[in-house]
Design an enzyme around this catalytic site. Structure first.
Site, PDB file in Angstrom:
ATOM      1  N   SER A 105      17.588 -32.565  39.798  1.00 36.66           N
ATOM      2  CA  SER A 105      18.422 -31.521  40.393  1.00 36.66           C
ATOM      3  C   SER A 105      18.850 -31.968  41.779  1.00 36.66           C
ATOM      4  CB  SER A 105      17.620 -30.217  40.496  1.00 36.66           C
ATOM      5  OG  SER A 105      16.648 -30.367  41.512  1.00 36.66           O
ATOM      6  N   LYS A 106      19.569 -31.081  42.455  1.00 36.96           N
ATOM      7  CA  LYS A 106      20.068 -31.395  43.801  1.00 36.96           C
ATOM      8  C   LYS A 106      18.932 -31.765  44.754  1.00 36.96           C
ATOM      9  CE  LYS A 106      24.611 -29.686  44.033  1.00 36.96           C
ATOM     10  NZ  LYS A 106      24.811 -28.686  42.958  1.00 36.96           N
ATOM     11  N   ARG A 107      17.755 -31.202  44.449  1.00 37.47           N
ATOM     12  CA  ARG A 107      16.589 -31.484  45.281  1.00 37.47           C
ATOM     13  C   ARG A 107      16.310 -32.986  45.389  1.00 37.47           C
ATOM     14  NH1 ARG A 107      11.695 -31.047  44.254  1.00 37.47           N
ATOM     15  NH2 ARG A 107      11.968 -30.707  42.023  1.00 37.47           N
ATOM     16  N   HIS A 108      16.686 -33.705  44.337  1.00 39.58           N
ATOM     17  CA  HIS A 108      16.431 -35.153  44.327  1.00 39.58           C
ATOM     18  C   HIS A 108      17.541 -35.933  45.027  1.00 39.58           C
ATOM     19  CE1 HIS A 108      14.005 -33.721  40.836  1.00 39.58           C
ATOM     20  NE2 HIS A 108      13.142 -34.526  41.395  1.00 39.58           N
ATOM     21  N   GLY A 109      18.423 -35.227  45.735  1.00 38.54           N
ATOM     22  CA  GLY A 109      19.542 -35.910  46.390  1.00 38.54           C
ATOM     23  C   GLY A 109      20.747 -35.879  45.474  1.00 38.54           C
TER      24      GLY A 109
END
Ligand code: GLU
Length: 504
Positions: free
Chosen positions: A251-255
């Protein structure tokens, strides 16, 4: 039956690595086994769909080196290829199903059903549509339609097992009793995803449906729709979920994970294509992981695709990118770097002399780069030479404290001040003279030369930097680059004024 595969993105955002991997696997299948790849735009969600994203999806797919035979951009015998242009087709097939009594009109209000579903969920109970309108008489249906009662079309789910073959997961079996009658067409006339996908896959004669396993739970409903329409089932292949390095769903959390992001970073398409293929598939035991598109297609085998989640690790992608950057035709990297450095304001107009110089810069800095956009973080050091500041630097002081270092700086300055010299051509003989004059060799010779010319104790190869400084000093750049002579004389002065030369 010819192989016909499809990639069916929804234009609701940038193409990210998960969707791109699905596109790549479809493409590889067609490349390996022959057939046609169809691109179908699934834009029935009118609120979230945007033609801007559609353009970007095509741009990204092309950039990735993929090609296809049918789609909204190139047409084909089974169009239109955009779902928003196929509403009449969905309505016609819905009429067929209603006539066959495989589907029925449902007048239950969405709010009411939503409320009951919520109550069931809160009570921890499974909820499915209870089939209230299945039992309406034809007369009642006609009366409500005449009264303009809003209605949806629902599939009459048959009882019994639903079975299908999945090339990744094997034989799949579900009990239809857990499925409520799914909506096919909403009250506004728009089809649901499951229904539109089946109508399109059926009419477009799709033989293999390769997609993400987030759609595995949709497949039993889709199988029932195929059956109701009396169409043969395609072969399914559901690709594993992609996780981040921490094993949480990517997800966006991973960049950033969009193709646009990697393209703009200066990741080469070959690197991304190669890496995406390895998300769920692996070449044979003793085979290298670095594979050209042709080698990937030759070795690809959908039945060897793993059902366990694949891990997306940008560091591994950069490992591939470093390999491809080294292999890459220099004109490509130079073109990219010139554009990039101009956008960053480091270059003005790029003519052939500037381009040639950028070639030297790319060659010098490339070995330390994960991706080309890191260049703009590295190259300012070519401009930022401040001898006064450099002699305060811990690493530089360390180099200068070595016995004989000051003498090297002195000799270098003498050599470079000797009239007008072609420093690039004469560099080997300049170094020889500095060596003879200072009595230093190896690291003890080259380290002080490096700090005197660059103000830093590490960096790209010195010979390459010398050509870059000399070439750059002769160009009209937004900021001037100092040549070797100016650098060495400034550094020598700064060193003297610091009295560092007297240390030894
Ligand atoms: N539009 C769907 C998605 O982007 C495609 C699903 C399918 O391939 O059937 O997830």
């Amino acid at each position: 039956m010819p192989n016909r595969l499809r990639f069916a993105p929804s234009p609701t955002g940038d193409l990210h690595v998960g969707n791109a991997r699905t596109a790549v696997f479809n493409w590889l299948y067609v490349k390996k086994y022959g057939g046609s790849l169809v691109i179908r735009i699934e834009d029935t969600d009118r609120v979230r769909s945007d033609s801007r994203f559609e353009d970007l999806i095509f741009r990204d797919l092309k950039w990735l080196g993929l090609d296809w035979q049918e789609g909204p951009d190139c047409g084909g015998p089974f169009g239109p290829y955009r779902q928003s242009s196929r509403t009449a087709i969905y309505a016609r097939q819905a009429e067929v199903l209603l006539e066959k009594e495989s589907a029925y009109r449902c007048f239950c209000s969405e709010e009411e059903l939503g409320r009951r579903a919520r109550e069931a969920r809160q009570a921890g109970l499974a909820w499915k549509y209870p089939g209230t309108c299945r039992r309406l008489s034809p007369g009642e249906v006609a009366r409500r339609l005449a009264d303009a009662h809003p209605s949806v079309v629902r599939l009459k789910v048959r009882s019994g097992k639903v079975v299908f073959r999945d090339l990744v997961h094997g034989g799949m079996q579900f009990d239809s009793a857990v499925l409520g009658d799914p909506i096919l067409v909403r009250s506004n006339g728009m089809p649901t995803y499951n229904y539109a996908a089946v109508v399109d896959d059926g009419l477009m004669k799709i033989s293999h449906v390769i997609r993400g396993d987030d759609h595995l739970s949709n497949t039993p409903r889709q199988v029932l729709i195929y059956e109701a329409l009396g169409w043969p089932l395609p072969v399914f292949a559901h690709l594993s979920t992609i996780l981040g390095p921490d094993r949480a769903r990517l997800s966006k959390r991973h960049g950033a994970t969009s193709l646009k992001h990697f393209r703009e970073q200066g990741v080469l398409w070959e690197a991304l294509l190669n890496y995406l293929t390895l998300l769920g598939w692996a070449p044979g035991e003793d085979q290298d992981e670095i594979l050209s598109p042709e080698e990937l297609a030759a070795g690809f085998d959908i039945e060897r695709v793993s059902k366990s989640p694949a891990i997306f690790d940008a560091q591994k992608l950069y490992f591939f990118n470093r390999h491809y950057l080294k292999e890459c035709e220099p004109s490509r990297t130079v073109e990219w770097a010139s554009d990039h450095l101009r956008q960053e304001g480091l270059l003005g107009e790029v003519d052939s002399r500037v381009r040639q110089w950028v070639g030297l810069v790319v060659e010098a800095f490339l070995p330390g780069l994960d991706h080309l956009s890191q260049l703009s973080g590295k190259v300012p050091q070519l401009w930022d030479f401040e001898a006064e500041r450099a002699v305060q630097d811990e690493g530089v002081r360390q180099v200068l404290s070595s016995p004989g270092a000051a003498r090297v700086v002195e000799e270098l300055n003498n050599q470079l001040s000797l009239g007008k010299r072609d420093v690039v051509r004469e560099w080997p003989s300049i170094v020889r003279s500095v060596k003879a004059g200072s009595g230093q060799k190896g690291r003890k010779l080259f380290h002080p030369i490096r700090v005197a010319l660059t103000g830093r104790d590490s960096g790209p190869e010195l010979d390459k930097l010398v050509s870059i400084f000399e070439g750059g000093s002769q160009l009209e750049l937004p900021r001037r680059i100092k040549d070797c002579r100016a650098r060495s004389s400034e550094f020598h002065n700064a060193m003297r004024s610091q009295e560092l030369s007297r240390i030894h």
